[in-house]
Design an enzyme around this catalytic site. Structure first.
Site, PDB file in Angstrom:
ATOM      1  N   VAL A  24       0.857  -1.180   0.000  1.00 43.53           N
ATOM      2  CA  VAL A  24       0.000   0.000   0.000  1.00 43.53           C
ATOM      3  C   VAL A  24       0.890   1.225   0.000  1.00 43.53           C
ATOM      4  CG1 VAL A  24      -1.826   1.255   1.177  1.00 43.53           C
ATOM      5  CG2 VAL A  24      -1.795  -1.241   1.247  1.00 43.53           C
ATOM      6  N   ASP A  25       0.926   1.925  -1.117  1.00 48.85           N
ATOM      7  CA  ASP A  25       1.815   3.072  -1.302  1.00 48.85           C
ATOM      8  C   ASP A  25       1.034   4.352  -1.042  1.00 48.85           C
ATOM      9  OD1 ASP A  25       3.742   4.867  -1.995  1.00 48.85           O
ATOM     10  OD2 ASP A  25       3.713   4.425  -4.138  1.00 48.85           O
TER      11      ASP A  25
END
Length: 306
Positions: free
Chosen positions: A180-181
């Site tokens: 999850v960026d």
């Protein structure tokens, strides 16, 4: 015994509760109209009448306080799933504690606390009070709204940043490890769908030969010619060209593909998402190979909302 001005107490608590709910909405990225915020704040202001209870009824007041908090959140943000309700209550109390701390700090710095007391959990305002404490509380709400969302995504969500996702094209699913960026804000400019950036090699086995040939070749990708070569195939309806300004380049284009669906696998359930695009990236995303996709943070929020 302090002199209590009920009308002032109601107004001050209405303002404070409105700010708390407003900041909660911004932190949780929740839709809330001004009228619903005002309705929730009105319920909270009614709680200020708790000062009429005897001082010894602390347990009763605690129960009433929790009940009114729940009613405020439901009046402002209903409908909510149980999972989302718990999240919103966490945001609500986080904002309330932060604003309460800022308020006490303002009172301490200005020495104006003699005309303000807390009785039964409500603010009681006396004559001659300087409202510096209210400005401090408003500033705290502003700081939370301005920087709190990014902080929560970066710190509180760290335990959930690595998630497996299953991507399907033409009924052929393939699982990849995703990170999850929180810096990935990439969206398709036409549909505004969030983009999951995936290493080409991770999906190579389920992509058409034209894409495989282009990505395995030497030199720069000619995405426009590639799109033209797929114009007569079933993949043509899936194609997008997505501009981006990161991934080691100031400006560039990604080949975007619309999947059948993406399944985000959390610790509790599997969430199916269709309104998303896959952006093919030619290089490795992680030198160690610990992940092969960058998940848009909005998708994590959606999965938490179910």
């Amino acid at each position: 015994m302090p002199v209590v001005y009920i009308d002032v107490v109601l107004v001050v608590n209405l303002v404070m509760d409105f700010l708390i709910l407003w900041a909660t909405a911004r932190l949780g990225q929740l839709p809330a109209s001004p009228w619903r915020l005002l309705a929730g704040a009105g319920i909270g202001a009614l709680y200020s009448l708790a000062l009429l209870f005897p001082a010894g009824a602390s347990l009763l007041l605690l129960g009433i306080k929790v009940l009114f908090s729940l009613l405020m959140v439901l009046a402002t943000f209903y409908p909510l799933t149980w999972r989302r309700l718990i999240q919103v209550l966490v945001y609500f109390y986080l904002v309330a504690f932060a604003m309460g701390g800022a308020m006490l700090g303002g009172i301490y710095l200005t020495g104006s606390g003699g005309s303000l007391q807390v009785m039964g959990g409500a603010l009681v305002v006396g004559p001659g009070l300087h409202y510096t404490w209210l400005l401090a509380a408003m500033a705290a709400a502003g700081v939370l709204v301005r920087w709190g969302t990014g902080w929560l995504k970066k710190n509180i969500w760290q335990q959930m940043l690595h998630l497996p996702v299953v991507i399907s094209f033409g009924g052929r699913p393939l699982a990849v490890k995703a990170l999850v960026d929180t810096g990935n804000s990439l969206r398709d400019p036409l549909s505004q769908r969030p983009v999951i950036i995936v290493e080409y090699s991770a999906l190579q086995g389920i992509l058409p030969p034209e894409i495989v040939k282009a990505y395995n070749g030497q030199g720069e990708l000619d995405l426009e010619n590639l799109a033209a070569s797929l114009a007569a195939s079933p993949w043509a309806a899936r194609l997008r060209l997505i501009p981006f300004h990161s991934l080691g380049q100031d400006r560039g284009m990604l080949l975007g593909l619309r999947p059948d669906e993406v399944v985000v696998v959390t610790s509790e359930r599997m969430i199916k998402i269709k309104e998303v695009l896959i952006g093919l990236y030619r290089e490795r995303l992680s030198p160690e190979g610990s992940y092969r996709a960058l998940l848009h943070p909005d998708l994590l929020e959606w999965s938490m909302s179910y």
